[in-house]
Design a protein around this motif. Structure first.
Motif, PDB file in Angstrom:
ATOM      1  N   LEU A  63       0.811  -1.221   0.000  1.00  0.00           N
ATOM      2  CA  LEU A  63       0.000   0.000   0.000  1.00  0.00           C
ATOM      3  C   LEU A  63       0.839   1.264   0.000  1.00  0.00           C
ATOM      4  O   LEU A  63       0.348   2.333  -0.396  1.00  0.00           O
ATOM      5  CB  LEU A  63      -0.903   0.020   1.242  1.00  0.00           C
ATOM      6  CG  LEU A  63      -1.988  -1.049   1.350  1.00  0.00           C
ATOM      7  CD1 LEU A  63      -2.601  -1.008   2.752  1.00  0.00           C
ATOM      8  CD2 LEU A  63      -3.064  -0.839   0.303  1.00  0.00           C
ATOM      9  N   PHE A  64       2.096   1.193   0.431  1.00  0.00           N
ATOM     10  CA  PHE A  64       2.836   2.404   0.748  1.00  0.00           C
ATOM     11  C   PHE A  64       3.028   3.331  -0.450  1.00  0.00           C
ATOM     12  O   PHE A  64       2.621   4.496  -0.419  1.00  0.00           O
ATOM     13  CB  PHE A  64       4.202   2.058   1.365  1.00  0.00           C
ATOM     14  CG  PHE A  64       4.968   3.274   1.788  1.00  0.00           C
ATOM     15  CD1 PHE A  64       4.614   3.967   2.935  1.00  0.00           C
ATOM     16  CD2 PHE A  64       6.026   3.749   1.028  1.00  0.00           C
ATOM     17  CE1 PHE A  64       5.305   5.110   3.329  1.00  0.00           C
ATOM     18  CE2 PHE A  64       6.719   4.888   1.403  1.00  0.00           C
ATOM     19  CZ  PHE A  64       6.364   5.565   2.551  1.00  0.00           C
ATOM     20  N   PHE A  65       3.649   2.848  -1.519  1.00  0.00           N
ATOM     21  CA  PHE A  65       3.985   3.741  -2.632  1.00  0.00           C
ATOM     22  C   PHE A  65       2.777   4.157  -3.465  1.00  0.00           C
ATOM     23  O   PHE A  65       2.650   5.336  -3.813  1.00  0.00           O
ATOM     24  CB  PHE A  65       5.066   3.122  -3.511  1.00  0.00           C
ATOM     25  CG  PHE A  65       6.422   3.158  -2.880  1.00  0.00           C
ATOM     26  CD1 PHE A  65       7.131   4.343  -2.801  1.00  0.00           C
ATOM     27  CD2 PHE A  65       6.986   2.012  -2.345  1.00  0.00           C
ATOM     28  CE1 PHE A  65       8.381   4.396  -2.200  1.00  0.00           C
ATOM     29  CE2 PHE A  65       8.235   2.048  -1.744  1.00  0.00           C
ATOM     30  CZ  PHE A  65       8.932   3.244  -1.668  1.00  0.00           C
ATOM     31  N   PRO A  66       1.856   3.271  -3.797  1.00  0.00           N
ATOM     32  CA  PRO A  66       0.734   3.739  -4.624  1.00  0.00           C
ATOM     33  C   PRO A  66      -0.292   4.570  -3.872  1.00  0.00           C
ATOM     34  O   PRO A  66      -0.941   5.433  -4.475  1.00  0.00           O
ATOM     35  CB  PRO A  66       0.105   2.436  -5.141  1.00  0.00           C
ATOM     36  CG  PRO A  66       0.486   1.400  -4.143  1.00  0.00           C
ATOM     37  CD  PRO A  66       1.834   1.799  -3.631  1.00  0.00           C
ATOM     38  N   PHE A  67      -0.454   4.373  -2.564  1.00  0.00           N
ATOM     39  CA  PHE A  67      -1.544   5.029  -1.848  1.00  0.00           C
ATOM     40  C   PHE A  67      -1.083   5.856  -0.646  1.00  0.00           C
ATOM     41  O   PHE A  67      -1.478   7.017  -0.495  1.00  0.00           O
ATOM     42  CB  PHE A  67      -2.565   3.990  -1.368  1.00  0.00           C
ATOM     43  CG  PHE A  67      -3.083   3.100  -2.447  1.00  0.00           C
ATOM     44  CD1 PHE A  67      -3.760   3.624  -3.540  1.00  0.00           C
ATOM     45  CD2 PHE A  67      -2.889   1.714  -2.394  1.00  0.00           C
ATOM     46  CE1 PHE A  67      -4.245   2.810  -4.544  1.00  0.00           C
ATOM     47  CE2 PHE A  67      -3.366   0.893  -3.391  1.00  0.00           C
ATOM     48  CZ  PHE A  67      -4.047   1.437  -4.474  1.00  0.00           C
ATOM     49  N   MET A  68      -0.277   5.285   0.226  1.00  0.00           N
ATOM     50  CA  MET A  68       0.046   5.936   1.487  1.00  0.00           C
ATOM     51  C   MET A  68       0.986   7.121   1.310  1.00  0.00           C
ATOM     52  O   MET A  68       0.823   8.161   1.963  1.00  0.00           O
ATOM     53  CB  MET A  68       0.634   4.918   2.472  1.00  0.00           C
ATOM     54  CG  MET A  68      -0.319   3.786   2.825  1.00  0.00           C
ATOM     55  SD  MET A  68       0.375   2.573   3.968  1.00  0.00           S
ATOM     56  CE  MET A  68       0.287   3.478   5.512  1.00  0.00           C
ATOM     57  N   LEU A  69       1.979   6.997   0.434  1.00  0.00           N
ATOM     58  CA  LEU A  69       2.958   8.072   0.270  1.00  0.00           C
ATOM     59  C   LEU A  69       2.342   9.345  -0.303  1.00  0.00           C
ATOM     60  O   LEU A  69       2.577  10.441   0.241  1.00  0.00           O
ATOM     61  CB  LEU A  69       4.135   7.601  -0.576  1.00  0.00           C
ATOM     62  CG  LEU A  69       5.266   8.619  -0.753  1.00  0.00           C
ATOM     63  CD1 LEU A  69       5.806   9.068   0.595  1.00  0.00           C
ATOM     64  CD2 LEU A  69       6.378   8.033  -1.618  1.00  0.00           C
ATOM     65  N   PRO A  70       1.551   9.281  -1.396  1.00  0.00           N
ATOM     66  CA  PRO A  70       0.947  10.536  -1.871  1.00  0.00           C
ATOM     67  C   PRO A  70       0.008  11.168  -0.847  1.00  0.00           C
ATOM     68  O   PRO A  70      -0.051  12.396  -0.730  1.00  0.00           O
ATOM     69  CB  PRO A  70       0.198  10.116  -3.143  1.00  0.00           C
ATOM     70  CG  PRO A  70       0.069   8.640  -3.080  1.00  0.00           C
ATOM     71  CD  PRO A  70       1.248   8.161  -2.309  1.00  0.00           C
ATOM     72  N   LEU A  71      -0.711  10.339  -0.079  1.00  0.00           N
ATOM     73  CA  LEU A  71      -1.582  10.887   0.965  1.00  0.00           C
ATOM     74  C   LEU A  71      -0.753  11.543   2.064  1.00  0.00           C
ATOM     75  O   LEU A  71      -1.114  12.611   2.581  1.00  0.00           O
ATOM     76  CB  LEU A  71      -2.455   9.770   1.541  1.00  0.00           C
ATOM     77  CG  LEU A  71      -3.595  10.188   2.475  1.00  0.00           C
ATOM     78  CD1 LEU A  71      -4.601  11.081   1.761  1.00  0.00           C
ATOM     79  CD2 LEU A  71      -4.297   8.958   3.044  1.00  0.00           C
ATOM     80  N   LEU A  72       0.363  10.918   2.425  1.00  0.00           N
ATOM     81  CA  LEU A  72       1.260  11.497   3.424  1.00  0.00           C
ATOM     82  C   LEU A  72       1.803  12.841   2.960  1.00  0.00           C
ATOM     83  O   LEU A  72       1.799  13.829   3.711  1.00  0.00           O
ATOM     84  CB  LEU A  72       2.404  10.524   3.699  1.00  0.00           C
ATOM     85  CG  LEU A  72       3.479  10.983   4.689  1.00  0.00           C
ATOM     86  CD1 LEU A  72       2.914  11.034   6.100  1.00  0.00           C
ATOM     87  CD2 LEU A  72       4.698  10.061   4.629  1.00  0.00           C
ATOM     88  N   LEU A  73       2.258  12.914   1.707  1.00  0.00           N
ATOM     89  CA  LEU A  73       2.842  14.145   1.177  1.00  0.00           C
ATOM     90  C   LEU A  73       1.832  15.283   1.171  1.00  0.00           C
ATOM     91  O   LEU A  73       2.143  16.414   1.567  1.00  0.00           O
ATOM     92  CB  LEU A  73       3.366  13.909  -0.240  1.00  0.00           C
ATOM     93  CG  LEU A  73       4.626  13.062  -0.374  1.00  0.00           C
ATOM     94  CD1 LEU A  73       4.944  12.818  -1.844  1.00  0.00           C
ATOM     95  CD2 LEU A  73       5.806  13.739   0.312  1.00  0.00           C
ATOM     96  N   VAL A  74       0.605  14.993   0.702  1.00  0.00           N
ATOM     97  CA  VAL A  74      -0.371  16.071   0.587  1.00  0.00           C
ATOM     98  C   VAL A  74      -0.787  16.575   1.964  1.00  0.00           C
ATOM     99  O   VAL A  74      -0.997  17.788   2.153  1.00  0.00           O
ATOM    100  CB  VAL A  74      -1.594  15.606  -0.242  1.00  0.00           C
ATOM    101  CG1 VAL A  74      -2.571  14.785   0.586  1.00  0.00           C
ATOM    102  CG2 VAL A  74      -2.328  16.798  -0.847  1.00  0.00           C
ATOM    103  N   PHE A  75      -0.852  15.703   2.959  1.00  0.00           N
ATOM    104  CA  PHE A  75      -1.241  16.154   4.295  1.00  0.00           C
ATOM    105  C   PHE A  75      -0.117  16.925   4.968  1.00  0.00           C
ATOM    106  O   PHE A  75      -0.380  17.897   5.696  1.00  0.00           O
ATOM    107  CB  PHE A  75      -1.694  14.971   5.150  1.00  0.00           C
ATOM    108  CG  PHE A  75      -3.178  14.736   5.086  1.00  0.00           C
ATOM    109  CD1 PHE A  75      -4.019  15.284   6.037  1.00  0.00           C
ATOM    110  CD2 PHE A  75      -3.736  14.005   4.057  1.00  0.00           C
ATOM    111  CE1 PHE A  75      -5.391  15.097   5.973  1.00  0.00           C
ATOM    112  CE2 PHE A  75      -5.100  13.803   3.976  1.00  0.00           C
ATOM    113  CZ  PHE A  75      -5.933  14.351   4.934  1.00  0.00           C
ATOM    114  N   ILE A  76       1.130  16.521   4.747  1.00  0.00           N
ATOM    115  CA  ILE A  76       2.240  17.307   5.298  1.00  0.00           C
ATOM    116  C   ILE A  76       2.217  18.713   4.713  1.00  0.00           C
ATOM    117  O   ILE A  76       2.279  19.716   5.439  1.00  0.00           O
ATOM    118  CB  ILE A  76       3.597  16.623   5.003  1.00  0.00           C
ATOM    119  CG1 ILE A  76       3.734  15.343   5.827  1.00  0.00           C
ATOM    120  CG2 ILE A  76       4.750  17.579   5.325  1.00  0.00           C
ATOM    121  CD1 ILE A  76       4.992  14.548   5.511  1.00  0.00           C
ATOM    122  N   ALA A  77       2.088  18.799   3.380  1.00  0.00           N
ATOM    123  CA  ALA A  77       2.128  20.109   2.723  1.00  0.00           C
ATOM    124  C   ALA A  77       0.965  20.990   3.160  1.00  0.00           C
ATOM    125  O   ALA A  77       1.152  22.158   3.532  1.00  0.00           O
ATOM    126  CB  ALA A  77       2.123  19.929   1.207  1.00  0.00           C
TER     127      ALA A  77
END
Length: 349
Positions: free
Chosen positions: A177-191
């Motif tokens: 799940l990490f690269f296709p889903f979790m990482l983009p969600l993590l990036l957008v919430f940090i920003a």
């Protein structure tokens, strides 16, 4: 909310500690609620995910809008506004136990975890499976199953082996799940939360050029506009889908860079353009959120979907947490930079 409302003013002892305690409780309940309810959308079909996302967007919009309206426009005190709002969580109890159809949840017992895996879990032969099924039908316990003390020992051991195997597969699923889903969600919430918590409090303009009477009104207005964008985009999946999740995530990072540079060098001519950027920020954040979970519902096998939906919510919580630590430093640094250039609005909030 009650703890924050009942906390003493900042000039009295213990004010900060009690307010932080209330915030911690709110965060715990919000995180646990999202994890649980996001997983439950799996049992109510695709439209339930769109309804959940739209509901969370509406909650943010109504919450931020009602707070800004009560405190800025009507002039109600912050404490009174919080007291009046503290009854709202009771609506969750009513909506879950009274309004929500319960049949999909009653029909989902251990079958969701064992029946789907029939023939795959380790060391359970047909006789043991028959014993497990018999116990399930005769028992009422967690997930509709309880292994009594008179259950054959071999069955108890095999059930434990199944749960251990299930946990191992869940950990493997996290990696997928990490690269296709979790990482983009993590990036957008940090920003977006660095913008909301670390940059937005410093996006101040002279009062004569703004629609506000005091500097403290800028931040609630930014929050309400951001939540309006979130609501629109979180309600968009029945009409519009984004499959490339990294594109809006990277655009959100560009928003962070743009607003940070403006905070430092003051090149955006008026607050109304900042309103547009903040609304765009909310649109991007909501798009990544709802489309991440929509993509999981489409692309993850059904037997792994509930876990995947719940586990991926860790990304937005982690993003908000990381952003909080970054913002504590960033807001102070931006304010000091503005003051060094003769702009002291951030000291007047």
């Amino acid at each position: 909310m009650l703890i924050v409302a009942m906390s003493p003013s900042y000039t009295e002892g213990g004010a900060i500690a009690s307010k932080i305690a209330g915030i911690i409780l709110a965060s715990l309940s919000a995180g646990g609620g999202e994890l649980s309810f996001m997983g439950l959308t799996h049992y109510y079909g695709q439209f339930s995910l769109a309804a959940w996302s739209s509901g969370t967007g509406a909650a943010g919009l109504v919450g931020a809008g009602a707070y800004a309206l009560a405190t800025n426009t009507i002039g109600i005190s912050v404490n009174a506004t919080l007291y009046a709002s503290a009854c709202l969580p009771a609506l969750m109890v009513v909506s879950f136990f009274v309004i929500l159809p319960r049949d999909p949840l009653r029909a989902t017992s251990l079958d969701s975890y064992i029946s789907v895996e029939r023939g795959e879990h380790p060391g359970v032969d047909e006789a043991d499976e028959a014993g497990i099924e018999s116990e399930r039908e005769e028992s009422e316990g967690l997930l509709g199953v309880s292994v009594h003390s008179d259950t054959p020992k071999s069955v108890q051991i095999n059930v434990e082996a199944f749960w251990w195997d299930h946990m191992q597969r869940n950990m493997q699923q996290l990696g997928k799940l990490f690269f296709p889903f979790m990482l983009p969600l993590l990036l957008v919430f940090i920003a977006e939360y660095v913008i909301n918590q670390g940059v937005a409090p410093t996006l101040l303009f002279p009062l004569y050029s703004s629609p506000f009477k005091d500097f403290r009104s800028f931040y609630p207005a930014y929050n309400a506009i951001y939540q309006a964008g979130v609501f629109v985009s979180r309600s968009s999946t029945p009409f519009f889908r984004v499959h490339w999740l990294y594109i809006p995530s990277l655009l959100q990072v560009l928003n962070l860079v743009l607003l940070s540079l403006h905070s430092m060098f003051n090149f955006i001519p008026n607050v109304y353009l900042v309103f547009l950027v903040i609304f765009w920020e909310g649109l991007l954040g909501g798009l990544v959120y709802v489309n991440t979970f929509a993509e999981i519902s489409d692309r993850v096998p059904e037997e792994e979907r509930e876990f995947s939906l719940g586990a991926t919510t860790v990304s937005d919580s982690a993003g908000i947490c990381i952003a909080g630590f970054l913002s504590m430093t960033m807001e102070v640094a931006l304010c000091r930079f503005q003051m060094s250039r003769g702009r002291e609005y951030c000291r007047m909030v």
